[in-house]
Design a protein around this motif. Structure first.
Motif, PDB file in Angstrom:
ATOM      1  N   TYR A  35       0.820  -1.206   0.000  1.00  0.00           N
ATOM      2  CA  TYR A  35       0.000   0.000   0.000  1.00  0.00           C
ATOM      3  C   TYR A  35       0.859   1.263   0.000  1.00  0.00           C
ATOM      4  CZ  TYR A  35      -4.368  -2.438   1.375  1.00  0.00           C
ATOM      5  OH  TYR A  35      -5.489  -3.217   1.422  1.00  0.00           O
ATOM      6  N   LEU A  36       0.343   2.275  -0.679  1.00  0.00           N
ATOM      7  CA  LEU A  36       0.837   3.643  -0.512  1.00  0.00           C
ATOM      8  C   LEU A  36      -0.357   4.407   0.049  1.00  0.00           C
ATOM      9  CD1 LEU A  36       2.917   5.938  -0.982  1.00  0.00           C
ATOM     10  CD2 LEU A  36       2.048   6.149  -3.320  1.00  0.00           C
ATOM     11  N   HIS A  37      -0.266   4.801   1.298  1.00  0.00           N
ATOM     12  CA  HIS A  37      -1.402   5.433   1.982  1.00  0.00           C
ATOM     13  C   HIS A  37      -1.373   6.943   1.816  1.00  0.00           C
ATOM     14  CE1 HIS A  37      -2.551   1.883   4.481  1.00  0.00           C
ATOM     15  NE2 HIS A  37      -1.267   1.589   4.407  1.00  0.00           N
ATOM     16  N   LEU A  38      -2.544   7.520   1.654  1.00  0.00           N
ATOM     17  CA  LEU A  38      -2.635   8.965   1.863  1.00  0.00           C
ATOM     18  C   LEU A  38      -2.477   9.190   3.360  1.00  0.00           C
ATOM     19  CD1 LEU A  38      -5.595  10.373  -0.276  1.00  0.00           C
ATOM     20  CD2 LEU A  38      -3.186  10.115  -0.882  1.00  0.00           C
ATOM     21  N   LEU A  39      -1.954  10.338   3.708  1.00  0.00           N
ATOM     22  CA  LEU A  39      -1.773  10.670   5.125  1.00  0.00           C
ATOM     23  C   LEU A  39      -3.115  10.610   5.873  1.00  0.00           C
ATOM     24  CD1 LEU A  39       0.386  12.070   7.113  1.00  0.00           C
ATOM     25  CD2 LEU A  39      -0.899  14.138   6.622  1.00  0.00           C
ATOM     26  N   ASP A  40      -3.114   9.984   7.019  1.00  0.00           N
ATOM     27  CA  ASP A  40      -4.291  10.066   7.883  1.00  0.00           C
ATOM     28  C   ASP A  40      -4.210  11.402   8.608  1.00  0.00           C
ATOM     29  OD1 ASP A  40      -5.332   7.481   7.254  1.00  0.00           O
ATOM     30  OD2 ASP A  40      -3.650   6.647   8.378  1.00  0.00           O
ATOM     31  N   ARG A  41      -5.366  12.076   8.701  1.00  0.00           N
ATOM     32  CA  ARG A  41      -5.324  13.480   9.143  1.00  0.00           C
ATOM     33  C   ARG A  41      -5.262  13.598  10.660  1.00  0.00           C
ATOM     34  NH1 ARG A  41      -9.052  17.234   5.731  1.00  0.00           N
ATOM     35  NH2 ARG A  41      -7.149  18.427   5.393  1.00  0.00           N
ATOM     36  N   VAL A  42      -4.093  13.221  11.166  1.00  0.00           N
ATOM     37  CA  VAL A  42      -3.882  13.302  12.614  1.00  0.00           C
ATOM     38  C   VAL A  42      -3.299  14.668  12.957  1.00  0.00           C
ATOM     39  CG1 VAL A  42      -1.529  12.315  12.607  1.00  0.00           C
ATOM     40  CG2 VAL A  42      -2.991  12.050  14.623  1.00  0.00           C
ATOM     41  N   ARG A  43      -3.761  15.176  14.088  1.00  0.00           N
ATOM     42  CA  ARG A  43      -3.280  16.462  14.586  1.00  0.00           C
ATOM     43  C   ARG A  43      -1.749  16.453  14.665  1.00  0.00           C
ATOM     44  NH1 ARG A  43      -7.415  17.346  18.629  1.00  0.00           N
ATOM     45  NH2 ARG A  43      -6.439  15.674  19.766  1.00  0.00           N
ATOM     46  N   GLY A  44      -1.131  17.506  14.156  1.00  0.00           N
ATOM     47  CA  GLY A  44       0.332  17.604  14.239  1.00  0.00           C
ATOM     48  C   GLY A  44       1.040  17.187  12.955  1.00  0.00           C
ATOM     49  N   ALA A  45       0.286  16.627  11.992  1.00  0.00           N
ATOM     50  CA  ALA A  45       0.946  16.094  10.797  1.00  0.00           C
ATOM     51  C   ALA A  45       0.523  16.808   9.516  1.00  0.00           C
ATOM     52  CB  ALA A  45       0.668  14.597  10.677  1.00  0.00           C
ATOM     53  N   SER A  46      -0.174  17.936   9.657  1.00  0.00           N
ATOM     54  CA  SER A  46      -0.758  18.563   8.462  1.00  0.00           C
ATOM     55  C   SER A  46       0.299  18.987   7.436  1.00  0.00           C
ATOM     56  CB  SER A  46      -1.634  19.751   8.852  1.00  0.00           C
ATOM     57  OG  SER A  46      -0.864  20.707   9.545  1.00  0.00           O
ATOM     58  N   HIS A  47       1.514  19.283   7.920  1.00  0.00           N
ATOM     59  CA  HIS A  47       2.554  19.718   6.968  1.00  0.00           C
ATOM     60  C   HIS A  47       3.054  18.580   6.079  1.00  0.00           C
ATOM     61  CE1 HIS A  47       4.458  18.346  10.635  1.00  0.00           C
ATOM     62  NE2 HIS A  47       5.607  18.263  10.044  1.00  0.00           N
ATOM     63  N   PHE A  48       2.637  17.347   6.340  1.00  0.00           N
ATOM     64  CA  PHE A  48       3.039  16.219   5.493  1.00  0.00           C
ATOM     65  C   PHE A  48       2.008  15.912   4.412  1.00  0.00           C
ATOM     66  CE2 PHE A  48       5.533  14.847   9.340  1.00  0.00           C
ATOM     67  CZ  PHE A  48       6.779  14.747   8.720  1.00  0.00           C
ATOM     68  N   GLU A  49       0.879  16.610   4.431  1.00  0.00           N
ATOM     69  CA  GLU A  49      -0.213  16.199   3.551  1.00  0.00           C
ATOM     70  C   GLU A  49       0.061  16.494   2.070  1.00  0.00           C
ATOM     71  OE1 GLU A  49      -4.256  17.903   4.055  1.00  0.00           O
ATOM     72  OE2 GLU A  49      -4.909  15.798   4.071  1.00  0.00           O
ATOM     73  N   VAL A  50      -0.271  15.516   1.232  1.00  0.00           N
ATOM     74  CA  VAL A  50      -0.221  15.670  -0.220  1.00  0.00           C
ATOM     75  C   VAL A  50      -1.673  15.617  -0.690  1.00  0.00           C
ATOM     76  CG1 VAL A  50       0.574  14.628  -2.390  1.00  0.00           C
ATOM     77  CG2 VAL A  50       2.031  14.514  -0.346  1.00  0.00           C
ATOM     78  N   ALA A  51      -2.089  16.588  -1.511  1.00  0.00           N
ATOM     79  CA  ALA A  51      -3.490  16.630  -1.942  1.00  0.00           C
ATOM     80  C   ALA A  51      -3.840  15.377  -2.744  1.00  0.00           C
ATOM     81  CB  ALA A  51      -3.718  17.871  -2.804  1.00  0.00           C
TER      82      ALA A  51
END
Ligand SMILES: *Cc1c(COP(=O)(O)O)cnc(C)c1O
Ligand code: SF4
Length: 312
Positions: A260-276
């Motif tokens: 699997y290649l997962h989209l980031l789970d939207r956990v508090r503290g990790a927003s700067h890792f998010e890829v649209a």
């Protein structure tokens, strides 16, 4: 925090390091030395460093990011046992990890009131024994290979006594971040199991896979394990075709197939890792043109309440 922990941390930071940043206070910096050696020294944007370094960015909490982004509290079958998908139950076997990944979706998981380590496994084991629809048990955490060989043996024996458990899977980052954990004691345990274990590793960048990791994977393979890898698509770490392609090829050289290649789970503290998601889809479509099908991970994300991980 334990007094010993505090003393250890103080020693680490007295070692010429800067003071502990505020972002590390809820979720400590933790990384094995061998993993640090695989970083490019002096490069603040190193993809391995970014996975473990607490940054002030973590203190932001934009809308949509929470402490339990996957609704795991609602999937609790027993203390430390989650079931979301048919036939598979996930056992939080310990809260400990060899590394603290800043994007971890369980960084706020309440291990203390759900963790099943030691005698507290019993309720989870009983729940698995009672539900004959559970064919596969997934040891997760935390990292199940943080447990001692003796503990693993105890857990394996308890599960082996349940006839309807047909597959055992481990989700672990330990062979990647701490390959020396794959020692003879662990191999002996794996070889003694009544199942051929499925081991899902977690590497996000080709630089994580050096010769020590390849050697650890060879030992796991020789012990009869099927080796897969899951990764998370992370901004500034692996959100490029080159990085994703190199990761798949490095996994292949270690005898591991991308799962699997997962989209980031939207956990508090990790927003700067998010890829649209749109960008993720583009990258994945391009990657498909670059690699044989068996080296292409499935791009998925998780929605609370869904019956499986979902294609993006
Ligand atoms: C991801 C996950 C699984 C495993 O899903 P697969 O698609 O079989 O890899 C099982 N249980 C839970 C709770 C999970 O989050
Ligand atoms: S090893 Fe896994 S469970 Fe542990 S911090 Fe990293 S992502 Fe989270």
């Amino acid at each position: 925090m334990q007094a010993a922990d505090r003393a250890g941390k103080k020693a680490a930071y007295d070692n010429g390091c800067p003071p502990e940043p505020p972002a590390a206070q809820g979720f400590r910096l933790r990384v094995p030395r061998g993993f640090v050696r695989r970083m490019r020294h002096g490069d603040p944007s190193d993809p391995l460093l970014r996975q473990v370094l607490p940054l002030a960015d973590e203190l932001q909490s934009p809308a949509g990011f929470s402490g339990d982004p996957l609704g795991e509290a609602a999937a609790r079958l027993a203390p430390g046992l989650l079931q979301k998908y048919r036939g598979r139950a996930l056992l939080i076997s310990t809260g400990a990890c060899g590394v603290h990944c800043r994007y971890c979706f369980r960084r706020e998981y309440p291990y203390a009131d759900g963790a099943t380590e030691g005698p507290r496994w019993q309720a989870a084991i009983d729940a698995i024994a009672t539900d004959t629809s559970i064919e596969e048990v997934i040891l997760s955490g935390g990292d199940p290979l943080s447990l001692s060989d003796a503990r693993l043996r105890q857990l394996g024996d308890q599960l082996a006594a349940i006839p309807h458990v047909q597959r055992l899977r481990l989700h672990t980052r330990q062979p990647v971040v701490l390959p020396e954990r794959v020692d003879q004691g662990l191999i002996d345990w794996l070889t003694s199991l009544r199942w051929r274990p499925i081991i899902v590793l977690h590497a996000n960048h080709a630089h994580e896979i050096d010769d020590t990791v390849i050697a650890a994977c060879r030992r796991l393979h020789a012990a009869g394990a099927t080796l897969l890898n899951q990764s998370v698509l992370l901004a500034g770490v692996n959100d490029s075709i080159e990085a994703l392609r190199a990761l798949s090829l490095a996994l292949w050289s270690a005898g591991v197939l991308p799962y699997y290649l997962h989209l980031l789970d939207r956990v508090r503290g990790a927003s700067h890792f998010e890829v649209a998601p749109e960008r993720a889809r583009q990258l994945h479509a391009q990657l498909m043109g670059e690699l044989p099908g068996y080296l292409l991970p499935r791009l998925v994300h998780e929605l609370p309440g869904a019956a499986s991980k979902l294609p993006v």
